[in-house]
Design an enzyme around this catalytic site. Structure first.
Site, PDB file in Angstrom:
ATOM      1  N   CYS A  23      -7.552  -1.011   1.857  1.00 32.81           N
ATOM      2  CA  CYS A  23      -6.501  -1.531   2.728  1.00 32.81           C
ATOM      3  C   CYS A  23      -7.037  -1.627   4.156  1.00 32.81           C
ATOM      4  CB  CYS A  23      -5.289  -0.588   2.673  1.00 32.81           C
ATOM      5  SG  CYS A  23      -3.982  -0.983   3.846  1.00 32.81           S
ATOM      6  N   CYS A  41       0.849  -1.190   0.000  1.00 32.95           N
ATOM      7  CA  CYS A  41       0.000   0.000   0.000  1.00 32.95           C
ATOM      8  C   CYS A  41       0.888   1.244   0.000  1.00 32.95           C
ATOM      9  CB  CYS A  41      -0.905  -0.017   1.228  1.00 32.95           C
ATOM     10  SG  CYS A  41      -1.987   1.431   1.365  1.00 32.95           S
ATOM     11  N   CYS A  82      -4.853   1.151   6.619  1.00 34.84           N
ATOM     12  CA  CYS A  82      -5.058   2.603   6.554  1.00 34.84           C
ATOM     13  C   CYS A  82      -6.412   3.003   5.966  1.00 34.84           C
ATOM     14  CB  CYS A  82      -3.945   3.276   5.749  1.00 34.84           C
ATOM     15  SG  CYS A  82      -3.954   2.923   3.983  1.00 34.84           S
ATOM     16  N   CYS A 116      -8.539  -5.253  -9.734  1.00 35.60           N
ATOM     17  CA  CYS A 116      -8.131  -4.153 -10.607  1.00 35.60           C
ATOM     18  C   CYS A 116      -7.700  -2.984  -9.719  1.00 35.60           C
ATOM     19  CB  CYS A 116      -9.304  -3.777 -11.510  1.00 35.60           C
ATOM     20  SG  CYS A 116      -8.879  -2.663 -12.833  1.00 35.60           S
ATOM     21  N   CYS A 142       0.457   3.070   3.552  1.00 35.04           N
ATOM     22  CA  CYS A 142       0.922   2.562   4.848  1.00 35.04           C
ATOM     23  C   CYS A 142       1.918   1.414   4.767  1.00 35.04           C
ATOM     24  CB  CYS A 142      -0.278   2.144   5.686  1.00 35.04           C
ATOM     25  SG  CYS A 142      -1.121   0.667   5.065  1.00 35.04           S
TER      26      CYS A 142
END
Length: 187
Positions: free
Chosen positions: A149, A101, A152, A172, A104
């Site tokens: 996510c 990510c 975060c 995607c 984070c």
């Protein structure tokens, strides 16, 4: 006549935007391979890579996020925006490694999970377990499964049921929401 036009438009939208298609059942051997890939994802993580080691919720204010993220990453991760198709260099990334990510550093996917979907966005057929939470999105009228996510809360993209075997899934992802850490060499 209006109903017929609407149904034709909906059929066309399913082809263009990947409305859920019927997924075919995967063989037990294929699913075992996916489970092994998910379980052994750290084999593609570079030594001493700077990644989040916990999925514990991370809380920041919008002002803090704006300081940490580029304007494009902020738009996607915090405002649920979408980057233009074909603009992410990660779409062509072929090296061994891990995608984390951009907000984070939580590990989300490995290069072994990535495939070329032809959509213009980095696409994956499975994820590192426990990386995402899902919710329904009706922004384009029909329901889509949007994923965020777990650490975060950053928006990454949508998951569709038109991916390759054995999962039939296409995660995607907006490239600007990811950071790639190659197994060897520099990022």
């Amino acid at each position: 006549m209006v109903r017929r036009s609407f149904l034709k438009g909906l059929s066309l939208a399913s082809l263009i935007f990947g409305l859920p298609a019927r997924a075919q059942a995967a063989s037990p051997a294929a699913m075992k391979e996916i489970e092994e890939m998910q379980k052994n994802w750290k084999a593609l993580l570079a030594d001493k890579a700077d990644v989040a080691t916990s999925a514990e919720a991370l809380k920041r204010t919008n002002a803090e996020w704006k300081k940490l993220l580029s304007p494009a990453a902020y738009d996607v991760l915090r405002e649920e925006g979408t980057e233009r198709a074909g603009t992410s260099p990660l779409n062509a990334e072929k090296r061994a490694g891990v995608f984390v990510c951009a907000g984070c550093s939580l590990p989300l996917f490995t290069s072994a999970m990535k495939y070329e979907s032809g959509t213009g966005w980095p696409s994956f057929f499975t994820t590192i377990p426990g990386a995402f939470g899902n919710k329904q999105d009706y922004k384009l009228i029909y329901p889509r499964s949007e994923y965020h996510c777990v650490r975060c809360g950053g928006h990454h993209g949508h998951v569709f049921n038109d991916g390759p075997p054995p999962t039939g899934q296409r995660w995607c992802n907006n490239g600007v929401a990811l950071r790639f850490i190659p197994k060897t060499g520099k990022a």
